[in-house]
Enzyme design. Structure first.
Site, PDB file in Angstrom:
ATOM      1  N   PHE A 160      -5.480   7.157  -0.351  1.00 29.62           N
ATOM      2  CA  PHE A 160      -4.390   6.870   0.570  1.00 29.62           C
ATOM      3  C   PHE A 160      -3.528   8.105   0.769  1.00 29.62           C
ATOM      4  O   PHE A 160      -3.196   8.801  -0.196  1.00 29.62           O
ATOM      5  CB  PHE A 160      -3.469   5.783   0.010  1.00 29.62           C
ATOM      6  CG  PHE A 160      -4.105   4.454  -0.246  1.00 29.62           C
ATOM      7  CD1 PHE A 160      -4.046   3.445   0.701  1.00 29.62           C
ATOM      8  CD2 PHE A 160      -4.735   4.191  -1.463  1.00 29.62           C
ATOM      9  CE1 PHE A 160      -4.602   2.196   0.447  1.00 29.62           C
ATOM     10  CE2 PHE A 160      -5.300   2.947  -1.727  1.00 29.62           C
ATOM     11  CZ  PHE A 160      -5.230   1.945  -0.759  1.00 29.62           C
ATOM     12  N   ASP A 161      -3.119   8.340   2.015  1.00 27.78           N
ATOM     13  CA  ASP A 161      -1.991   9.228   2.264  1.00 27.78           C
ATOM     14  C   ASP A 161      -0.728   8.509   1.803  1.00 27.78           C
ATOM     15  O   ASP A 161      -0.735   7.285   1.564  1.00 27.78           O
ATOM     16  CB  ASP A 161      -1.933   9.554   3.758  1.00 27.78           C
ATOM     17  CG  ASP A 161      -0.788  10.485   4.105  1.00 27.78           C
ATOM     18  OD1 ASP A 161      -0.429  11.341   3.271  1.00 27.78           O
ATOM     19  OD2 ASP A 161      -0.235  10.348   5.215  1.00 27.78           O
ATOM     20  N   GLY A 162       0.383   9.258   1.689  1.00 27.10           N
ATOM     21  CA  GLY A 162       1.623   8.659   1.213  1.00 27.10           C
ATOM     22  C   GLY A 162       2.554   8.208   2.319  1.00 27.10           C
ATOM     23  O   GLY A 162       2.626   7.022   2.661  1.00 27.10           O
ATOM     24  N   PHE A 273      -7.373   6.495   4.054  1.00 21.07           N
ATOM     25  CA  PHE A 273      -6.395   6.062   5.046  1.00 21.07           C
ATOM     26  C   PHE A 273      -5.341   7.138   5.243  1.00 21.07           C
ATOM     27  O   PHE A 273      -4.761   7.635   4.273  1.00 21.07           O
ATOM     28  CB  PHE A 273      -5.694   4.778   4.591  1.00 21.07           C
ATOM     29  CG  PHE A 273      -6.599   3.588   4.424  1.00 21.07           C
ATOM     30  CD1 PHE A 273      -6.906   2.783   5.506  1.00 21.07           C
ATOM     31  CD2 PHE A 273      -7.122   3.262   3.177  1.00 21.07           C
ATOM     32  CE1 PHE A 273      -7.726   1.667   5.361  1.00 21.07           C
ATOM     33  CE2 PHE A 273      -7.939   2.149   3.015  1.00 21.07           C
ATOM     34  CZ  PHE A 273      -8.241   1.361   4.112  1.00 21.07           C
ATOM     35  N   ASP A 275      -2.087   8.472   8.313  1.00 27.35           N
ATOM     36  CA  ASP A 275      -1.401   8.171   9.565  1.00 27.35           C
ATOM     37  C   ASP A 275      -1.541   9.275  10.601  1.00 27.35           C
ATOM     38  O   ASP A 275      -1.291   9.038  11.794  1.00 27.35           O
ATOM     39  CB  ASP A 275       0.090   7.914   9.310  1.00 27.35           C
ATOM     40  CG  ASP A 275       0.824   9.182   8.871  1.00 27.35           C
ATOM     41  OD1 ASP A 275       1.832   9.556   9.503  1.00 27.35           O
ATOM     42  OD2 ASP A 275       0.396   9.811   7.888  1.00 27.35           O
TER      43      ASP A 275
END
Length: 300
Positions: A160-162, A273, A275
Protein backbone atom coordinates in the site's frame (compact mmCIF):
# COMPACT_ATOMS: atom_id res chain seq x y z
CA UNK A 1 -31.54 -17.36 10.41
CA UNK A 2 -30.46 -15.30 7.41
CA UNK A 3 -26.92 -15.70 6.15
CA UNK A 4 -24.57 -12.81 6.88
CA UNK A 5 -21.23 -11.69 5.48
CA UNK A 6 -20.56 -9.37 8.43
CA UNK A 7 -17.66 -11.44 9.79
CA UNK A 8 -15.97 -11.98 6.39
CA UNK A 9 -13.42 -10.11 4.34
CA UNK A 10 -15.61 -9.50 1.28
CA UNK A 11 -14.03 -8.65 -2.07
CA UNK A 12 -16.36 -7.49 -4.82
CA UNK A 13 -14.69 -7.74 -8.21
CA UNK A 14 -15.72 -7.02 -11.76
CA UNK A 15 -15.52 -9.86 -14.26
CA UNK A 16 -12.98 -7.84 -16.28
CA UNK A 17 -10.71 -7.42 -13.24
CA UNK A 18 -10.89 -11.14 -12.51
CA UNK A 19 -10.60 -12.42 -16.09
CA UNK A 20 -9.06 -11.20 -19.33
CA UNK A 21 -12.15 -9.81 -21.05
CA UNK A 22 -10.30 -7.02 -22.84
CA UNK A 23 -11.34 -8.16 -26.32
CA UNK A 24 -14.97 -8.45 -25.24
CA UNK A 25 -14.75 -5.08 -23.48
CA UNK A 26 -13.66 -3.34 -26.67
CA UNK A 27 -16.94 -4.48 -28.21
CA UNK A 28 -18.84 -3.38 -25.07
CA UNK A 29 -17.24 0.08 -25.23
CA UNK A 30 -18.60 0.65 -28.74
CA UNK A 31 -22.04 0.86 -27.16
CA UNK A 32 -23.36 -2.05 -29.19
CA UNK A 33 -24.71 -4.09 -26.30
CA UNK A 34 -26.28 -6.66 -28.62
CA UNK A 35 -22.96 -7.35 -30.32
CA UNK A 36 -21.24 -7.72 -26.95
CA UNK A 37 -23.88 -10.12 -25.63
CA UNK A 38 -23.77 -12.13 -28.86
CA UNK A 39 -19.99 -12.46 -28.53
CA UNK A 40 -20.29 -13.67 -24.96
CA UNK A 41 -22.96 -16.18 -25.95
CA UNK A 42 -20.67 -17.56 -28.65
CA UNK A 43 -17.98 -18.06 -26.01
CA UNK A 44 -20.06 -19.47 -23.16
CA UNK A 45 -18.10 -22.72 -23.24
CA UNK A 46 -14.71 -21.01 -23.65
CA UNK A 47 -13.07 -20.38 -20.24
CA UNK A 48 -11.70 -16.87 -19.94
CA UNK A 49 -8.00 -16.40 -19.28
CA UNK A 50 -6.93 -15.08 -15.85
CA UNK A 51 -7.04 -11.31 -15.48
CA UNK A 52 -5.01 -8.82 -13.44
CA UNK A 53 -6.49 -9.62 -10.03
CA UNK A 54 -6.89 -13.37 -10.58
CA UNK A 55 -3.79 -14.40 -8.63
CA UNK A 56 -4.75 -12.26 -5.65
CA UNK A 57 -8.29 -13.67 -5.57
CA UNK A 58 -7.05 -17.25 -5.83
CA UNK A 59 -4.74 -16.74 -2.86
CA UNK A 60 -7.39 -14.98 -0.78
CA UNK A 61 -9.81 -17.85 -1.34
CA UNK A 62 -7.10 -20.26 -0.18
CA UNK A 63 -7.50 -18.74 3.29
CA UNK A 64 -10.81 -20.59 3.55
CA UNK A 65 -9.23 -24.01 4.01
CA UNK A 66 -9.56 -24.10 7.80
CA UNK A 67 -12.46 -21.64 8.17
CA UNK A 68 -14.63 -19.56 5.82
CA UNK A 69 -13.16 -16.10 6.32
CA UNK A 70 -13.08 -14.65 2.80
CA UNK A 71 -15.99 -14.12 0.43
CA UNK A 72 -15.57 -13.07 -3.20
CA UNK A 73 -18.51 -11.83 -5.27
CA UNK A 74 -18.53 -10.80 -8.92
CA UNK A 75 -20.02 -7.32 -9.37
CA UNK A 76 -20.30 -6.53 -13.04
CA UNK A 77 -21.89 -4.27 -15.64
CA UNK A 78 -22.23 -7.36 -17.83
CA UNK A 79 -25.61 -8.94 -18.60
CA UNK A 80 -26.74 -12.08 -16.72
CA UNK A 81 -26.00 -14.36 -19.70
CA UNK A 82 -22.43 -13.06 -19.78
CA UNK A 83 -22.45 -13.87 -16.08
CA UNK A 84 -22.80 -17.52 -17.05
CA UNK A 85 -19.41 -17.35 -18.70
CA UNK A 86 -17.87 -15.64 -15.68
CA UNK A 87 -19.16 -18.33 -13.32
CA UNK A 88 -18.18 -21.18 -15.66
CA UNK A 89 -14.70 -19.66 -15.93
CA UNK A 90 -14.51 -19.61 -12.12
CA UNK A 91 -15.43 -23.29 -12.09
CA UNK A 92 -12.85 -24.18 -14.75
CA UNK A 93 -10.12 -22.37 -12.81
CA UNK A 94 -11.16 -23.82 -9.45
CA UNK A 95 -12.28 -20.54 -7.89
CA UNK A 96 -14.95 -21.07 -5.22
CA UNK A 97 -17.04 -18.01 -6.11
CA UNK A 98 -20.78 -18.43 -5.64
CA UNK A 99 -22.24 -14.91 -5.57
CA UNK A 100 -22.56 -12.35 -8.34
CA UNK A 101 -24.56 -9.30 -9.41
CA UNK A 102 -24.84 -8.44 -13.12
CA UNK A 103 -26.43 -5.10 -14.02
CA UNK A 104 -26.41 -5.04 -17.83
CA UNK A 105 -24.72 -1.67 -18.23
CA UNK A 106 -25.93 0.07 -15.08
CA UNK A 107 -23.42 1.22 -12.42
CA UNK A 108 -23.15 -1.66 -9.94
CA UNK A 109 -21.47 0.06 -6.98
CA UNK A 110 -24.76 0.43 -5.06
CA UNK A 111 -24.64 -3.28 -4.29
CA UNK A 112 -21.42 -2.89 -2.29
CA UNK A 113 -23.38 -2.01 0.85
CA UNK A 114 -25.54 -5.16 1.04
CA UNK A 115 -22.44 -7.20 0.20
CA UNK A 116 -20.60 -5.55 3.11
CA UNK A 117 -17.63 -5.19 0.77
CA UNK A 118 -14.15 -4.66 2.23
CA UNK A 119 -12.77 -3.99 -1.26
CA UNK A 120 -14.09 -3.30 -4.75
CA UNK A 121 -11.82 -3.99 -7.72
CA UNK A 122 -12.93 -2.91 -11.16
CA UNK A 123 -11.41 -1.81 -14.45
CA UNK A 124 -14.13 0.85 -14.80
CA UNK A 125 -12.86 4.27 -13.70
CA UNK A 126 -16.32 5.73 -13.05
CA UNK A 127 -17.50 2.80 -10.95
CA UNK A 128 -14.39 3.01 -8.76
CA UNK A 129 -14.80 6.77 -8.26
CA UNK A 130 -18.45 6.27 -7.29
CA UNK A 131 -17.51 3.55 -4.82
CA UNK A 132 -14.80 5.68 -3.21
CA UNK A 133 -17.20 8.64 -2.98
CA UNK A 134 -19.68 6.37 -1.21
CA UNK A 135 -17.03 5.40 1.35
CA UNK A 136 -16.03 1.95 0.09
CA UNK A 137 -12.40 0.83 -0.34
CA UNK A 138 -11.95 0.59 -4.11
CA UNK A 139 -9.30 0.64 -6.81
CA UNK A 140 -9.24 0.63 -10.59
CA UNK A 141 -7.16 -2.29 -11.79
CA UNK A 142 -4.84 -1.51 -14.68
CA UNK A 143 -5.48 -4.28 -17.22
CA UNK A 144 -2.02 -3.79 -18.70
CA UNK A 145 -0.35 -4.69 -15.39
CA UNK A 146 2.21 -7.45 -15.20
CA UNK A 147 1.40 -10.52 -13.15
CA UNK A 148 4.34 -11.63 -11.10
CA UNK A 149 5.44 -15.26 -10.99
CA UNK A 150 5.73 -15.23 -7.24
CA UNK A 151 8.38 -17.09 -5.28
CA UNK A 152 5.89 -17.05 -2.41
CA UNK A 153 2.99 -19.36 -3.32
CA UNK A 154 2.05 -19.67 0.36
CA UNK A 155 1.90 -15.92 1.08
CA UNK A 156 -0.54 -13.19 0.13
CA UNK A 157 1.61 -10.12 -0.35
CA UNK A 158 -0.13 -6.75 -0.58
CA UNK A 159 1.60 -3.36 -0.73
CA UNK A 160 0.00 0.00 0.00
CA UNK A 161 0.96 3.60 -0.58
CA UNK A 162 0.34 5.79 2.47
CA UNK A 163 -1.13 9.24 1.90
CA UNK A 164 -4.56 9.24 0.20
CA UNK A 165 -4.56 5.41 0.35
CA UNK A 166 -4.15 4.16 3.92
CA UNK A 167 -4.15 7.67 5.36
CA UNK A 168 -6.13 10.76 4.42
CA UNK A 169 -4.54 13.21 1.99
CA UNK A 170 -4.28 16.03 4.57
CA UNK A 171 -0.48 16.02 4.43
CA UNK A 172 -0.46 15.68 0.64
CA UNK A 173 -2.58 18.83 0.43
CA UNK A 174 0.11 20.76 2.30
CA UNK A 175 2.79 19.35 0.01
CA UNK A 176 0.85 20.31 -3.12
CA UNK A 177 0.05 23.78 -1.83
CA UNK A 178 3.22 24.80 0.02
CA UNK A 179 5.98 22.43 -1.11
CA UNK A 180 8.26 19.83 0.43
CA UNK A 181 9.77 21.96 3.20
CA UNK A 182 6.35 22.90 4.57
CA UNK A 183 5.22 19.28 4.33
CA UNK A 184 8.22 18.00 6.30
CA UNK A 185 7.85 20.70 8.93
CA UNK A 186 4.14 20.01 9.35
CA UNK A 187 4.64 16.25 9.69
CA UNK A 188 7.49 16.68 12.15
CA UNK A 189 5.44 19.08 14.30
CA UNK A 190 2.43 16.72 14.23
CA UNK A 191 4.32 13.44 14.50
CA UNK A 192 2.30 12.29 17.52
CA UNK A 193 -1.08 13.24 16.00
CA UNK A 194 -2.52 10.28 14.05
CA UNK A 195 -3.46 10.93 10.45
CA UNK A 196 -7.12 10.62 9.53
CA UNK A 197 -8.37 7.42 7.94
CA UNK A 198 -7.78 6.92 4.21
CA UNK A 199 -9.95 4.94 1.78
CA UNK A 200 -8.11 1.60 2.09
CA UNK A 201 -7.59 1.59 5.85
CA UNK A 202 -10.59 -0.78 6.31
CA UNK A 203 -8.93 -3.28 3.96
CA UNK A 204 -5.63 -3.19 5.84
CA UNK A 205 -7.57 -3.57 9.09
CA UNK A 206 -9.41 -6.63 7.73
CA UNK A 207 -6.14 -8.17 6.54
CA UNK A 208 -4.60 -7.55 9.96
CA UNK A 209 -7.50 -9.39 11.61
CA UNK A 210 -6.97 -12.32 9.27
CA UNK A 211 -3.26 -12.36 10.13
CA UNK A 212 -4.16 -12.68 13.80
CA UNK A 213 -6.64 -15.48 13.09
CA UNK A 214 -4.20 -17.53 11.02
CA UNK A 215 -3.47 -20.96 12.44
CA UNK A 216 -1.16 -23.82 11.58
CA UNK A 217 -3.85 -25.47 9.45
CA UNK A 218 -3.97 -22.54 7.06
CA UNK A 219 -1.90 -23.03 3.88
CA UNK A 220 -1.62 -19.28 3.34
CA UNK A 221 -0.05 -16.39 5.24
CA UNK A 222 -0.50 -12.64 4.74
CA UNK A 223 2.37 -10.15 4.45
CA UNK A 224 1.76 -6.41 4.09
CA UNK A 225 3.99 -3.49 3.18
CA UNK A 226 3.82 0.29 3.28
CA UNK A 227 5.57 1.74 0.22
CA UNK A 228 5.62 5.51 0.47
CA UNK A 229 7.43 8.54 -0.91
CA UNK A 230 7.78 9.82 2.64
CA UNK A 231 11.23 9.87 4.22
CA UNK A 232 12.63 10.81 7.62
CA UNK A 233 11.53 12.78 9.58
CA UNK A 234 8.05 12.51 7.95
CA UNK A 235 8.18 8.73 8.39
CA UNK A 236 7.42 8.97 12.10
CA UNK A 237 3.85 10.20 11.78
CA UNK A 238 2.98 7.35 9.41
CA UNK A 239 4.30 4.70 11.82
CA UNK A 240 2.70 6.35 14.84
CA UNK A 241 -0.63 6.45 13.00
CA UNK A 242 -0.50 2.69 12.43
CA UNK A 243 0.41 2.22 16.08
CA UNK A 244 -2.61 4.31 17.12
CA UNK A 245 -4.81 2.11 14.93
CA UNK A 246 -3.28 -0.98 16.56
CA UNK A 247 -2.35 -2.29 13.11
CA UNK A 248 0.99 -3.92 12.41
CA UNK A 249 2.59 -4.04 8.98
CA UNK A 250 5.42 -6.36 8.01
CA UNK A 251 7.56 -4.03 5.92
CA UNK A 252 7.82 -0.26 5.53
CA UNK A 253 9.69 1.48 2.73
CA UNK A 254 10.30 5.23 3.05
CA UNK A 255 11.67 6.06 -0.36
CA UNK A 256 11.95 9.84 -0.41
CA UNK A 257 10.83 10.08 -4.02
CA UNK A 258 12.72 7.09 -5.41
CA UNK A 259 10.97 5.04 -8.08
CA UNK A 260 8.72 2.49 -6.41
CA UNK A 261 8.91 -0.10 -9.17
CA UNK A 262 12.36 -1.40 -8.25
CA UNK A 263 11.37 -1.87 -4.61
CA UNK A 264 8.13 -3.61 -5.54
CA UNK A 265 10.13 -5.96 -7.73
CA UNK A 266 12.01 -7.06 -4.61
CA UNK A 267 8.93 -7.31 -2.36
CA UNK A 268 6.95 -9.19 -5.05
CA UNK A 269 3.42 -8.20 -4.04
CA UNK A 270 0.39 -9.91 -5.46
CA UNK A 271 -1.17 -6.45 -5.63
CA UNK A 272 -0.11 -2.82 -5.08
CA UNK A 273 -2.36 0.17 -4.37
CA UNK A 274 -1.41 3.81 -5.04
CA UNK A 275 -3.28 7.07 -5.55
CA UNK A 276 -0.84 8.63 -8.03
CA UNK A 277 -1.04 7.41 -11.58
CA UNK A 278 2.70 7.98 -12.17
CA UNK A 279 3.50 5.50 -9.40
CA UNK A 280 0.94 3.08 -10.82
CA UNK A 281 2.59 3.34 -14.23
CA UNK A 282 5.92 2.36 -12.67
CA UNK A 283 4.39 -0.42 -10.59
CA UNK A 284 2.31 -2.03 -13.34
CA UNK A 285 5.47 -3.06 -15.19
CA UNK A 286 6.28 -5.17 -12.13
CA UNK A 287 3.03 -6.42 -10.61
CA UNK A 288 -0.76 -6.19 -10.54
CA UNK A 289 -1.65 -2.61 -9.71
CA UNK A 290 -4.71 -0.68 -8.60
CA UNK A 291 -5.23 3.07 -8.86
CA UNK A 292 -7.04 4.57 -5.86
CA UNK A 293 -8.53 7.73 -7.36
CA UNK A 294 -8.78 9.72 -4.16
CA UNK A 295 -7.27 12.85 -2.70
CA UNK A 296 -6.09 16.13 -4.11
CA UNK A 297 -3.95 14.65 -6.89
CA UNK A 298 -7.09 13.09 -8.39
CA UNK A 299 -9.39 16.04 -7.79
CA UNK A 300 -9.60 16.95 -11.45
Amino acid sequence: MALSLADKLVVAISSRALFDFEEENRVFETGDLQAYEALQRERLTVPARPGVAFALIRKLLALNTSAHRVEVAILSRSDPISGLRAFSSCREHGLAIERGVFTRGRPPFGYLKPLNASLFLSANHGDVRDALAAGFPAARVLPESATMASRYPDEIRIAFDGDAVLFSDEAEQIFQRDGLRAFVSHERDNRELPLAVGPLKPLLEALHRLQKLADEASPMRIRTALVTARSAPAHERAIRTLMAWNIEIDEAMFLGGLDKGAFLREFEPDFFFDDQIRHCESARAVTATGHVASGIVNAS
